[in-house]
Design a protein around this motif. Structure first.
Motif, PDB file in Angstrom:
ATOM      1  N   GLY A  84      28.284 -66.765  -0.813  1.00  0.00           N
ATOM      2  CA  GLY A  84      28.937 -68.068  -0.886  1.00  0.00           C
ATOM      3  C   GLY A  84      29.184 -68.556  -2.294  1.00  0.00           C
ATOM      4  N   MET A  85      28.514 -67.979  -3.285  1.00  0.00           N
ATOM      5  CA  MET A  85      28.748 -68.437  -4.659  1.00  0.00           C
ATOM      6  C   MET A  85      29.975 -67.744  -5.248  1.00  0.00           C
ATOM      7  N   PRO A  86      30.644 -68.360  -6.220  1.00  0.00           N
ATOM      8  CA  PRO A  86      31.801 -67.720  -6.857  1.00  0.00           C
ATOM      9  C   PRO A  86      31.411 -66.391  -7.491  1.00  0.00           C
ATOM     10  N   SER A  87      32.304 -65.424  -7.399  1.00  0.00           N
ATOM     11  CA  SER A  87      32.035 -64.119  -8.006  1.00  0.00           C
ATOM     12  C   SER A  87      31.813 -64.231  -9.509  1.00  0.00           C
ATOM     13  N   SER A  88      32.539 -65.136 -10.135  1.00  0.00           N
ATOM     14  CA  SER A  88      32.395 -65.296 -11.594  1.00  0.00           C
ATOM     15  C   SER A  88      30.973 -65.722 -11.955  1.00  0.00           C
ATOM     16  N   ARG A  89      30.404 -66.596 -11.147  1.00  0.00           N
ATOM     17  CA  ARG A  89      29.028 -67.032 -11.412  1.00  0.00           C
ATOM     18  C   ARG A  89      28.051 -65.892 -11.153  1.00  0.00           C
ATOM     19  N   ALA A  90      28.312 -65.119 -10.099  1.00  0.00           N
ATOM     20  CA  ALA A  90      27.441 -63.985  -9.786  1.00  0.00           C
ATOM     21  C   ALA A  90      27.380 -63.009 -10.956  1.00  0.00           C
ATOM     22  N   LEU A  91      28.526 -62.760 -11.588  1.00  0.00           N
ATOM     23  CA  LEU A  91      28.561 -61.828 -12.707  1.00  0.00           C
ATOM     24  C   LEU A  91      27.926 -62.421 -13.958  1.00  0.00           C
ATOM     25  N   ARG A  92      27.933 -63.749 -14.069  1.00  0.00           N
ATOM     26  CA  ARG A  92      27.209 -64.361 -15.187  1.00  0.00           C
ATOM     27  C   ARG A  92      25.703 -64.212 -14.989  1.00  0.00           C
ATOM     28  N   LEU A  93      25.253 -64.368 -13.759  1.00  0.00           N
ATOM     29  CA  LEU A  93      23.828 -64.223 -13.467  1.00  0.00           C
ATOM     30  C   LEU A  93      23.377 -62.774 -13.593  1.00  0.00           C
ATOM     31  N   CYS A  94      24.259 -61.861 -13.211  1.00  0.00           N
ATOM     32  CA  CYS A  94      23.907 -60.434 -13.221  1.00  0.00           C
ATOM     33  C   CYS A  94      25.107 -59.629 -13.721  1.00  0.00           C
ATOM     34  N   PRO A  95      25.296 -59.556 -15.040  1.00  0.00           N
ATOM     35  CA  PRO A  95      26.487 -58.887 -15.595  1.00  0.00           C
ATOM     36  C   PRO A  95      26.619 -57.423 -15.192  1.00  0.00           C
ATOM     37  N   GLN A  96      25.490 -56.764 -14.896  1.00  0.00           N
ATOM     38  CA  GLN A  96      25.542 -55.352 -14.531  1.00  0.00           C
ATOM     39  C   GLN A  96      25.855 -55.119 -13.066  1.00  0.00           C
ATOM     40  N   ALA A  97      26.026 -56.189 -12.296  1.00  0.00           N
ATOM     41  CA  ALA A  97      26.301 -56.033 -10.862  1.00  0.00           C
ATOM     42  C   ALA A  97      27.669 -55.401 -10.632  1.00  0.00           C
ATOM     43  N   VAL A  98      27.743 -54.581  -9.590  1.00  0.00           N
ATOM     44  CA  VAL A  98      28.992 -53.937  -9.206  1.00  0.00           C
ATOM     45  C   VAL A  98      29.625 -54.739  -8.071  1.00  0.00           C
ATOM     46  N   ALA A  99      30.877 -55.146  -8.249  1.00  0.00           N
ATOM     47  CA  ALA A  99      31.597 -55.879  -7.201  1.00  0.00           C
ATOM     48  C   ALA A  99      32.394 -54.887  -6.362  1.00  0.00           C
ATOM     49  N   VAL A 100      32.201 -54.951  -5.052  1.00  0.00           N
ATOM     50  CA  VAL A 100      32.885 -54.048  -4.132  1.00  0.00           C
ATOM     51  C   VAL A 100      33.815 -54.868  -3.246  1.00  0.00           C
ATOM     52  N   PRO A 101      35.098 -54.531  -3.175  1.00  0.00           N
ATOM     53  CA  PRO A 101      36.021 -55.293  -2.317  1.00  0.00           C
ATOM     54  C   PRO A 101      35.654 -55.133  -0.850  1.00  0.00           C
ATOM     55  N   PRO A 102      35.828 -56.174  -0.050  1.00  0.00           N
ATOM     56  CA  PRO A 102      35.436 -56.116   1.361  1.00  0.00           C
ATOM     57  C   PRO A 102      36.382 -55.277   2.204  1.00  0.00           C
ATOM     58  N   ASP A 103      35.834 -54.714   3.276  1.00  0.00           N
ATOM     59  CA  ASP A 103      36.597 -53.939   4.250  1.00  0.00           C
ATOM     60  C   ASP A 103      36.241 -54.478   5.635  1.00  0.00           C
ATOM     61  N   PHE A 104      36.964 -55.511   6.073  1.00  0.00           N
ATOM     62  CA  PHE A 104      36.588 -56.209   7.296  1.00  0.00           C
ATOM     63  C   PHE A 104      36.773 -55.358   8.552  1.00  0.00           C
ATOM     64  N   ASP A 105      37.702 -54.429   8.527  1.00  0.00           N
ATOM     65  CA  ASP A 105      37.862 -53.556   9.687  1.00  0.00           C
ATOM     66  C   ASP A 105      36.596 -52.744   9.927  1.00  0.00           C
ATOM     67  N   THR A 106      36.034 -52.215   8.858  1.00  0.00           N
ATOM     68  CA  THR A 106      34.792 -51.441   8.991  1.00  0.00           C
ATOM     69  C   THR A 106      33.642 -52.326   9.440  1.00  0.00           C
ATOM     70  N   TYR A 107      33.547 -53.534   8.900  1.00  0.00           N
ATOM     71  CA  TYR A 107      32.466 -54.431   9.297  1.00  0.00           C
ATOM     72  C   TYR A 107      32.552 -54.762  10.786  1.00  0.00           C
ATOM     73  N   GLY A 108      33.773 -54.981  11.257  1.00  0.00           N
ATOM     74  CA  GLY A 108      33.949 -55.266  12.681  1.00  0.00           C
ATOM     75  C   GLY A 108      33.553 -54.096  13.548  1.00  0.00           C
ATOM     76  N   GLU A 109      33.889 -52.886  13.103  1.00  0.00           N
ATOM     77  CA  GLU A 109      33.535 -51.681  13.860  1.00  0.00           C
ATOM     78  C   GLU A 109      32.018 -51.499  13.916  1.00  0.00           C
ATOM     79  N   VAL A 110      31.363 -51.701  12.776  1.00  0.00           N
ATOM     80  CA  VAL A 110      29.901 -51.564  12.741  1.00  0.00           C
ATOM     81  C   VAL A 110      29.251 -52.631  13.616  1.00  0.00           C
ATOM     82  N   SER A 111      29.758 -53.860  13.550  1.00  0.00           N
ATOM     83  CA  SER A 111      29.215 -54.947  14.367  1.00  0.00           C
ATOM     84  C   SER A 111      29.330 -54.630  15.852  1.00  0.00           C
TER      85      SER A 111
END
Length: 422
Positions: A84-111
């Motif tokens: 829920g927090m902005p991605s920009s803030r997340a990267l300020r808190l943890c600059p080494q974090a890797v951002a992965v784009p979402p794949d909602f079709d896969t999430y729906g299939e797994v669910s």
């Protein structure tokens, strides 16, 4: 679990109001047993499943520069990154974090796959979001054992089938089960017996109660209410004056663990299914046919126990390389017959035109459900007055008394392969 993308919805007080009457205890005084299944960092876990090189690395699902964090793994959460927090803030808190784009079709299939696993132990599954669900396993104890055994069984199956973990909370109500699953995180199980509810709830901070947000919490703290025990021992009249008659009464009830809401499948989600995973991948058509018969029998049994008939039959196959294919058809008349479900599953299987692929799992799901006592089944002209329908009801009585293996078709006893039922 519903296949709807996005962040976890914020709970409001209306969510706690029972939309259906409280579920009475079973005959003989057996109290109901409710289970809450909550996937651990769901979106992030699904992405880590296909990006194992990121294991142990802080990562989150969301935009790298814009957008919000949908889910973060526990390494990123250690830096304060939250959904829920902005991605920009997340990267300020943890600059080494890797951002992965979402794949909602896969999430729906797994669910959807997780829901199929949950429905393998009970027909009473209520999806609360894409990554959490409530189960009423009161009647499942006769077949699957104690509530803890059922919970561990489901955790193992989800980990095996989907490659992700979940946390399980067990209690006498949805409210208690929900809090228990939160205490079990990550990848754990917490069971709260009916006699242990107050001992479990009362030491917790009052903010643990769903619906108690910042505003309500500040108001409670001004009244000197910090823990659930403080809330429980505050006069109801005081709470009603401070929060209104409805919310005040509800706060008092929840503080004692009282929650009469039933586990109810939401419209459009109602279905009955079963899956079988082979102990070893197989390309033997005879083994596949036998397993489909076993699955059809289990689905038909669950439908009869739930008092429903269905018209939409779906066959689901997972191959050795984890590719999944499914096909569906609609019947002219609803059914709960093993032979009818098996015949339609074989019809769908034949239409796939497979050339001995190695198969890991088979599954059948029936939707388009109607109450059995309100449905009309059109008999065929050559149907006997009494046939397999009556025979299956007779075997149902045997299974209720002696368990799922009390009686079974002879063809299913002649195969020596190992499979594990989902």
């Amino acid at each position: 679990m519903t296949a709807q993308p996005g962040t976890r919805p914020r709970r409001s007080w209306s969510d706690w109001l029972p939309s259906t009457p409280a579920l009475p205890t079973e005959p003989g005084g057996h109290d109901r047993v409710i289970m809450h299944i909550d996937m651990d960092a769901f979106y992030a876990s699904v992405e880590l499943r296909r990006r194992p090189e990121l294991a142990g690395t802080p990562m989150f699902v969301g935009g790298a520069e814009r957008g919000v964090v949908l889910s973060a793994n526990y390494e990123a959460r250690a830096f304060g990154v939250e959904g829920g927090m902005p991605s920009s803030r997340a990267l300020r808190l943890c600059p080494q974090a890797v951002a992965v784009p979402p794949d909602f079709d896969t999430y729906g299939e797994v669910s959807a796959g997780i829901v199929a696993v949950l429905e393998s132990v009970t027909a009473h599954v209520e999806s609360a979001s894409i990554d959490e669900a409530y189960l009423d396993v009161t009647g499942s104890r006769r077949i699957f054992g104690s509530p803890r055994q059922i919970g561990e069984h489901l955790r193992a199956l989800i980990a095996d089938e989907q490659g992700i973990t979940c946390s399980v909370g067990i209690g006498p109500s949805k409210f208690v089960a929900k809090i228990a699953s939160g205490r079990a995180k990550p990848d754990g199980l917490v069971e709260v017996g009916r006699g242990d509810v107050t001992a479990f709830l009362h030491p917790l901070p009052v903010t643990t109660i769903g619906g108690v947000g910042d505003v309500t919490a500040e108001k409670l703290h001004r009244l000197g209410i910090v823990t659930v025990a403080d809330l429980a021992h505050t006069p109801v009249s005081t709470l009603r004056r401070a929060f209104g008659p409805q919310q005040g009464s509800l706060l008092s009830e929840l503080a004692w663990g009282r929650d009469g809401r039933r586990v109810v499948a939401r419209p459009g989600e109602r279905g009955v299914g079963c899956q079988e995973t082979f102990g070893r991948d197989t390309d033997d058509p005879a083994v596949v046919r036998a397993e489909l018969l076993r699955v059809a029998g289990t689905v038909a049994w669950r439908m009869r126990q739930a008092g429903v008939l269905g018209r939409v039959v779906t066959l689901n196959l997972r191959f050795a390389d984890f590719r999944t294919v499914s096909r569906s058809l609609t019947l002219a008349s609803p059914t709960d017959s093993t032979d009818e479900l098996y015949a339609q599953a074989m019809r769908l299987y034949a239409k796939l035109g497979l050339e001995r692929p190695r198969i890991r799992r088979v599954g059948i799901r029936v939707e388009g459900l109607v109450d059995a006592d309100k449905a009309y089944c059109q008999p065929t002209l050559d149907a006997p007055e009494r046939g397999w329908r009556e025979a299956e009801r007779a075997t149902d009585a045997v299974r209720r008394k002696f368990g799922p293996h009390g009686v079974q078709r002879a063809v299913l006893t002649r195969h020596g392969y190992a499979s594990k039922q989902l």
